[in-house]
Write a protein that holds these residues in place. Structure first.
Motif, PDB file in Angstrom:
ATOM      1  N   ARG A   1       0.799  -0.993   0.050  1.00  0.00           N
ATOM      2  CA  ARG A   1      -0.206  -0.037  -0.016  1.00  0.00           C
ATOM      3  C   ARG A   1       0.929   1.218  -0.036  1.00  0.00           C
ATOM      4  O   ARG A   1       1.933   1.197   0.915  1.00  0.00           O
ATOM      5  CB  ARG A   1      -0.776   0.023   1.300  1.00  0.00           C
ATOM      6  N   ASN A   2       0.670   2.051  -1.073  1.00  0.00           N
ATOM      7  CA  ASN A   2       1.451   3.313  -1.264  1.00  0.00           C
ATOM      8  C   ASN A   2       3.028   2.724  -1.102  1.00  0.00           C
ATOM      9  O   ASN A   2       3.911   3.476  -0.705  1.00  0.00           O
ATOM     10  CB  ASN A   2       1.348   4.214  -0.010  1.00  0.00           C
TER      11      ASN A   2
ATOM     12  N   ARG B   1       4.607   0.256   0.296  1.00  0.00           N
ATOM     13  CA  ARG B   1       5.331  -0.156   1.429  1.00  0.00           C
ATOM     14  C   ARG B   1       4.539  -1.614   1.639  1.00  0.00           C
ATOM     15  O   ARG B   1       3.122  -1.646   1.401  1.00  0.00           O
ATOM     16  CB  ARG B   1       5.100   0.896   2.544  1.00  0.00           C
TER      17      ARG B   1
END
Length: 60
Positions: A30-31, A33
């Motif tokens: 997510r994003n 990471r």
């Protein structure tokens, strides 16, 4: 080979789930990471058993 995908790929979750194999989880980001891992239930059971056994020896 490590299988890493963005969590947005879960829109087509059937394809993602078909890529999960024994000893080969799918990692979701997510994003950019690491956030989640999808593993087979058998592997989760083994992991829990191993952790429980390890903890029983450590805390004696």
């Amino acid at each position: 080979m490590t299988n890493i995908k963005p969590v947005s790929d879960l829109r087509n979750y059937t394809e993602v789930l078909n890529e999960v194999r024994e000893n080969s989880p799918v990692y979701l980001t997510r994003n950019g990471r690491g956030e989640y891992a999808i593993i087979k239930l058998e592997e989760l059971d083994k992991l829990k058993s191993t952790t429980g056994l390890y903890n029983s020896f450590i805390w004696r």
